[in-house]
Scaffold this motif. Sequence first.
Motif, PDB file in Angstrom:
ATOM      1  N   GLN A 128      39.714   8.985  -9.160  1.00 58.72           N
ATOM      2  CA  GLN A 128      40.429   9.372  -7.951  1.00 58.72           C
ATOM      3  C   GLN A 128      41.190  10.670  -8.180  1.00 58.72           C
ATOM      4  O   GLN A 128      41.639  10.959  -9.281  1.00 58.72           O
ATOM      5  CB  GLN A 128      41.411   8.289  -7.520  1.00 58.72           C
ATOM      6  CG  GLN A 128      40.745   7.081  -6.932  1.00 58.72           C
ATOM      7  CD  GLN A 128      41.770   6.066  -6.443  1.00 58.72           C
ATOM      8  OE1 GLN A 128      42.851   5.960  -7.008  1.00 58.72           O
ATOM      9  NE2 GLN A 128      41.423   5.330  -5.409  1.00 58.72           N
ATOM     10  N   GLN A 129      41.303  11.433  -7.092  1.00 56.40           N
ATOM     11  CA  GLN A 129      42.057  12.672  -7.157  1.00 56.40           C
ATOM     12  C   GLN A 129      43.216  12.564  -6.172  1.00 56.40           C
ATOM     13  O   GLN A 129      43.108  11.918  -5.146  1.00 56.40           O
ATOM     14  CB  GLN A 129      41.181  13.855  -6.756  1.00 56.40           C
ATOM     15  CG  GLN A 129      39.986  14.053  -7.656  1.00 56.40           C
ATOM     16  CD  GLN A 129      39.093  15.175  -7.139  1.00 56.40           C
ATOM     17  OE1 GLN A 129      39.367  15.798  -6.130  1.00 56.40           O
ATOM     18  NE2 GLN A 129      38.026  15.427  -7.862  1.00 56.40           N
ATOM     19  N   THR A 130      44.323  13.214  -6.507  1.00 52.90           N
ATOM     20  CA  THR A 130      45.445  13.224  -5.573  1.00 52.90           C
ATOM     21  C   THR A 130      45.305  14.417  -4.649  1.00 52.90           C
ATOM     22  O   THR A 130      44.830  15.480  -5.052  1.00 52.90           O
ATOM     23  CB  THR A 130      46.797  13.311  -6.312  1.00 52.90           C
ATOM     24  OG1 THR A 130      46.705  14.295  -7.325  1.00 52.90           O
ATOM     25  CG2 THR A 130      47.195  11.993  -6.894  1.00 52.90           C
ATOM     26  N   THR A 169      49.216  19.008   3.364  1.00 50.88           N
ATOM     27  CA  THR A 169      48.345  20.177   3.540  1.00 50.88           C
ATOM     28  C   THR A 169      47.142  19.873   4.427  1.00 50.88           C
ATOM     29  O   THR A 169      46.422  20.787   4.815  1.00 50.88           O
ATOM     30  CB  THR A 169      47.831  20.693   2.181  1.00 50.88           C
ATOM     31  OG1 THR A 169      47.035  19.672   1.570  1.00 50.88           O
ATOM     32  CG2 THR A 169      48.971  21.089   1.270  1.00 50.88           C
ATOM     33  N   LEU A 170      46.921  18.613   4.766  1.00 51.15           N
ATOM     34  CA  LEU A 170      45.771  18.237   5.587  1.00 51.15           C
ATOM     35  C   LEU A 170      46.053  18.458   7.067  1.00 51.15           C
ATOM     36  O   LEU A 170      47.197  18.364   7.516  1.00 51.15           O
ATOM     37  CB  LEU A 170      45.411  16.762   5.366  1.00 51.15           C
ATOM     38  CG  LEU A 170      44.941  16.371   3.965  1.00 51.15           C
ATOM     39  CD1 LEU A 170      44.688  14.869   3.900  1.00 51.15           C
ATOM     40  CD2 LEU A 170      43.700  17.134   3.560  1.00 51.15           C
ATOM     41  N   SER A 171      44.987  18.722   7.816  1.00 45.86           N
ATOM     42  CA  SER A 171      45.122  18.891   9.264  1.00 45.86           C
ATOM     43  C   SER A 171      45.313  17.512   9.911  1.00 45.86           C
ATOM     44  O   SER A 171      45.092  16.472   9.284  1.00 45.86           O
ATOM     45  CB  SER A 171      43.872  19.557   9.833  1.00 45.86           C
ATOM     46  OG  SER A 171      42.770  18.665   9.756  1.00 45.86           O
ATOM     47  N   VAL A 172      45.697  17.534  11.175  1.00 44.80           N
ATOM     48  CA  VAL A 172      45.900  16.284  11.913  1.00 44.80           C
ATOM     49  C   VAL A 172      44.598  15.489  11.954  1.00 44.80           C
ATOM     50  O   VAL A 172      44.596  14.264  11.756  1.00 44.80           O
ATOM     51  CB  VAL A 172      46.425  16.573  13.346  1.00 44.80           C
ATOM     52  CG1 VAL A 172      46.427  15.318  14.189  1.00 44.80           C
ATOM     53  CG2 VAL A 172      47.820  17.177  13.284  1.00 44.80           C
ATOM     54  N   LEU A 195      51.349  11.953   9.551  1.00 45.24           N
ATOM     55  CA  LEU A 195      50.590  12.246  10.768  1.00 45.24           C
ATOM     56  C   LEU A 195      51.517  12.364  11.968  1.00 45.24           C
ATOM     57  O   LEU A 195      51.406  13.294  12.769  1.00 45.24           O
ATOM     58  CB  LEU A 195      49.543  11.152  10.997  1.00 45.24           C
ATOM     59  CG  LEU A 195      48.582  11.316  12.167  1.00 45.24           C
ATOM     60  CD1 LEU A 195      47.795  12.614  12.029  1.00 45.24           C
ATOM     61  CD2 LEU A 195      47.640  10.135  12.254  1.00 45.24           C
ATOM     62  N   ARG A 196      52.475  11.449  12.070  1.00 46.21           N
ATOM     63  CA  ARG A 196      53.450  11.481  13.168  1.00 46.21           C
ATOM     64  C   ARG A 196      54.259  12.779  13.118  1.00 46.21           C
ATOM     65  O   ARG A 196      54.485  13.435  14.147  1.00 46.21           O
ATOM     66  CB  ARG A 196      54.380  10.270  13.083  1.00 46.21           C
ATOM     67  CG  ARG A 196      55.270  10.067  14.295  1.00 46.21           C
ATOM     68  CD  ARG A 196      56.107   8.792  14.215  1.00 46.21           C
ATOM     69  NE  ARG A 196      55.319   7.596  13.936  1.00 46.21           N
ATOM     70  CZ  ARG A 196      55.373   6.886  12.799  1.00 46.21           C
ATOM     71  NH1 ARG A 196      56.189   7.243  11.829  1.00 46.21           N
ATOM     72  NH2 ARG A 196      54.624   5.830  12.627  1.00 46.21           N
TER      73      ARG A 196
END
Length: 154
Positions: free
Chosen positions: A10-12, A17-20, A141-142
């Motif tokens: 697994q990678q963190t 930094t991720l889009s919605v 996300l919120r």
Amino acid sequence: MSSKDRSPQQQTVDLSTLSVDNLAAVKKQLDDELEHLTTSFAKLRQAQNKFKECIATVKTGLRPHKAILVPLTSSLYVPGTLSDTENVLVDVGTGYYVEKSAADAEEFYTGKVKALTENLGELEKIVAQKSQSVQVVENILRQKVMASGASSSS
């Protein structure tokens, strides 16, 4: 997630930094995994209860000449009586049955219950971790949705 919670492959990823859209996809994946784990937990608990019923039956239900119903099909039964209460047939899995003494059958099912109890404990920890991950993703996300809503209305 800390590095000790991850398996080697697994990678963190920094969720901020991720889009919605990407966060929504991650949340959906985590929700699906959580649902699968929860279903598995319920099935393991159900199996554990069946094994406990087997133990109770072996302990108290084997009396000579006790009237029972013998299944001929899944919905057709005929009356019968127990003639041998010292030995039972134990379903050891995949349609295989082994004749065991009542004491050995009880020991077999006790071992099954113990193994399932351990597995349920481990699975419970995994479910708690997944739930926590879902909450983290939901919070980020919120925040992103609120931030994008505030910047677009300005």
